[in-house]
Design an enzyme around this catalytic site. Structure first.
Site, PDB file in Angstrom:
ATOM      1  N   VAL A   1       0.838  -1.202   0.000  1.00 32.66           N
ATOM      2  CA  VAL A   1       0.000   0.000   0.000  1.00 32.66           C
ATOM      3  C   VAL A   1       0.876   1.255   0.000  1.00 32.66           C
ATOM      4  CG1 VAL A   1      -1.771   1.288   1.257  1.00 32.66           C
ATOM      5  CG2 VAL A   1      -1.896  -1.204   1.148  1.00 32.66           C
TER       6      VAL A   1
ATOM      7  N   GLU B   1       5.789   4.896   5.821  1.00 31.77           N
ATOM      8  CA  GLU B   1       6.666   4.049   6.632  1.00 31.77           C
ATOM      9  C   GLU B   1       6.136   2.633   6.520  1.00 31.77           C
ATOM     10  OE1 GLU B   1       8.151   1.671   9.186  1.00 31.77           O
ATOM     11  OE2 GLU B   1       6.488   2.591  10.265  1.00 31.77           O
TER      12      GLU B   1
ATOM     13  N   CYS C   1       6.370  -3.873  12.541  1.00 28.24           N
ATOM     14  CA  CYS C   1       7.184  -3.679  11.335  1.00 28.24           C
ATOM     15  C   CYS C   1       8.659  -3.789  11.684  1.00 28.24           C
ATOM     16  CB  CYS C   1       6.861  -2.361  10.667  1.00 28.24           C
ATOM     17  SG  CYS C   1       7.024  -0.978  11.776  1.00 28.24           S
TER      18      CYS C   1
HETATM   19  C1  UN1 Z   1       5.536  -0.753  14.167  1.00 27.90           C
HETATM   20  O1  UN1 Z   1       5.897  -1.880  14.366  1.00 27.90           O
HETATM   21  O2  UN1 Z   1       4.742  -0.504  13.252  1.00 27.90           O
HETATM   22  O3  UN1 Z   1       9.821   0.513  17.857  1.00 27.90           O
HETATM   23  C2  UN1 Z   1       5.928   0.380  15.031  1.00 27.90           C
HETATM   24  C3  UN1 Z   1       8.798  -0.049  18.235  1.00 27.90           C
HETATM   25  C4  UN1 Z   1       7.550   0.771  18.460  1.00 27.90           C
HETATM   26  C5  UN1 Z   1       6.860   1.088  17.175  1.00 27.90           C
HETATM   27  C6  UN1 Z   1       6.717  -0.021  16.211  1.00 27.90           C
HETATM   28  N1  UN1 Z   1       7.918   1.986  19.111  1.00 27.90           N
HETATM   29  O4  UN1 Z   1       8.745  -1.240  18.433  1.00 27.90           O
END
Ligand code: UN1
Length: 505
Positions: free
Chosen positions: A229, A248, A282
């Site tokens: 996406v 992101e 992510c």
């Molecule tokens: C995500 O996984 O989309 O660094 C964000 C981290 C969190 C944010 C993750 N502060 O694990």
């Protein structure tokens, strides 16, 4: 559709003529709420409201705008327990993570609202003594925020807190899996009395997000979510130079464990990075790149924990891993586990189908998947070691030789979001710091758990935006180089003559 939660547009709760959809607790299948699904009309109306509200909102001082955010900050803190439980019930993260999501949200609001009282812009020298030169920022206008389900409170505030303080207005579409958290946040904006149209909530699916992205009146798009996406959004705005998208996306993140590593730290960091949020961050690690000298011991210890890690009711404090977000995602993770077998890896732990005995009572409808751990040859171009699975699917990749070889394996992916090195040798750590192709790099830590004061975002296919704190300011504002002459005459720099010469001269 009176039984369904509404959209929040122009300071009012509004019905739409679309279908409705439900939010389900991924651990139990329980319905948490019914939500109206936007038609074409709601994004259009929300953008109109945000466009109209923009002039007045931008004319407030930054400090006055931030006062509204401070009220939200107090709500987030006062309702920590309740909101943390709502996060856990709606997205399935275990309860300390549900609460941490809310904490991360107020950290971001605190940063943005506190920043409102800080000096902004630069005073820049001029060659001409009578000139004052400044760098100022102006809000760009209507900002579309499209956020994922895995941080249903924190990430919306990464997007919206700074954006609003800078004087932009917002149209927000939360993930369709976590509309209830969206509803609660919209109620907060309503309660604190943010002026009508400054904040708008539209509940819906990808078509709604696409309508927001395609709307010419939307100046900036902030997106956190899948690479697929994110790339569509980046392409959609590419044709319009006045539009900007900060996206992101995902990662195929790795942790390097060198021959000098403290294995207690290595195992701990790897378990946290691979299994927190059931691998659905992510920044989660799906690859562990381990030196041959410590490989066997690391493998034995990591496998032992993966076999025993507590999967279960995310509201219980004894649980480490909750369910996956939805049934389709169970299919996706299972198919990658199958693919790994097909690709000939050596499977070490397979808890893909959690035995009934391990599923807590009353949670039979949950989307349960346990860890899947395997070893693979890092020299092989396997799909399972290169594509993001977004689940507890972990490859052990053994390397021999020096840190350069570990870095080659680490960087052998299209993504570049997060990574870590575990080592007691500062030269190896520094080498990793300088050569790992990631936006977020850690030493002797998990590769999850970024704090809001740092830039957040990746390189390569992981994104073109840093949707956190300072960097959002860059995305949602335009710079003006402003120069003021304090003299009665005009004098130019670079030796440029300011004399006007006429034919009479
Ligand atoms: C995500 O996984 O989309 O660094 C964000 C981290 C969190 C944010 C993750 N502060 O694990």
């Amino acid at each position: 559709m009176s039984d369904a939660y509404q959209h929040y547009i122009d300071g009012e709760w509004r019905d739409s003529d679309g279908d409705s959809f439900t939010s389900e607790n991924p651990a139990t299948g329980e319905t948490l709420g019914r939500f109206q699904r936007a038609t074409d009309e709601e994004p259009d109306r929300a953008v109109s409201a945000a466009e109209t509200a923009f002039e007045e909102w931008r004319s407030l001082s930054r400090i006055d705008r931030a006062e509204y955010l401070w009220d939200i900050y107090h709500e987030l803190r006062d309702r920590h327990e309740e909101l943390g439980r709502a996060v856990t019930r709606e997205c399935g993260k275990e309860i300390s993570e549900g609460k941490a999501d809310v904490t991360e949200a107020w950290h971001m609001v605190e940063w943005a609202a506190g920043d409102a009282r800080h000096p902004k812009g630069d005073v820049v020298p001029s060659e001409i003594p009578a000139k004052d030169a400044y760098m100022r920022r102006k809000p760009r206008g209507v900002t579309a925020c499209i956020t994922p389900w895995n941080f249903p409170v924190a990430i919306p505030f990464w997007h919206m807190a700074v954006t609003l303080v800078e004087g932009n207005t917002v149209v927000w579409k939360p993930a369709e899996q976590t509309p209830l958290c969206g509803q609660i946040i919209a109620e907060m904006f309503d309660d604190v009395g943010v002026p009508d149209g400054v904040f708008n909530l539209v509940q819906g699916f990808g078509d709604t997000g696409a309508a927001m992205v395609d709307d010419d009146r939307v100046r900036t798009v902030l997106f956190t979510g899948s690479a697929e996406v994110g790339h569509q959004i980046a392409e959609a705005v590419a044709g319009d130079p006045s539009k900007r998208a900060a996206c992101e996306m995902g990662g195929k993140n790795a942790i390097v464990v060198t021959e000098e590593a403290d294995l207690d730290i290595a195992v701990h960091a790897a378990v946290m990075s691979s299994f927190k949020t059931t691998g659905q961050r992510c920044v989660s690690s799906e690859r562990l790149v381990v030196h041959t000298d410590v490989y066997d011991e690391f493998k034995q210890r990591f496998v032992e924990v993966a076999e025993e890690i507590a999967v279960g009711d995310p509201l219980e404090t004894e649980t480490f891993m909750g369910p996956l977000i939805e049934a389709d995602h169970v299919d996706k993770v299972s198919s990658y586990n199958d693919l790994a077998r097909t690709e000939g890896v050596n499977v070490l732990v397979d808890r893909t189908d959690l035995p009934d005995a391990e599923v807590p009572d009353g949670h039979e409808e949950g989307h349960w998947v346990g860890p899947f751990v395997y070893e693979a040859d890092p020299a092989e171009p396997l799909r399972c070691t290169h594509e993001e699975v977004f689940g507890p699917h972990v490859a052990l990749l053994e390397y021999d030789g020096d840190i350069e070889r570990a870095i080659e394996i680490h960087n052998d992916t299209d993504y570049g979001l997060a990574g870590a090195v575990i080592s007691e040798d500062y030269r190896q750590i520094n080498h990793y710091r300088d050569h790992a192709e990631v936006g977020l790099a850690y030493g002797n830590l998990p590769c999850i758990g970024a704090e809001v004061q740092l830039p957040f975002g990746g390189v390569k296919k992981s994104g073109n935006g840093y949707p956190s704190a300072r960097e959002v300011i860059e995305a949602v504002t335009d710079r003006t180089a402003w120069t003021l002459n304090n003299d009665e005459d005009i004098e130019m720099a670079q030796g440029l003559s300011a004399d006007i010469k006429t034919r009479k001269d």
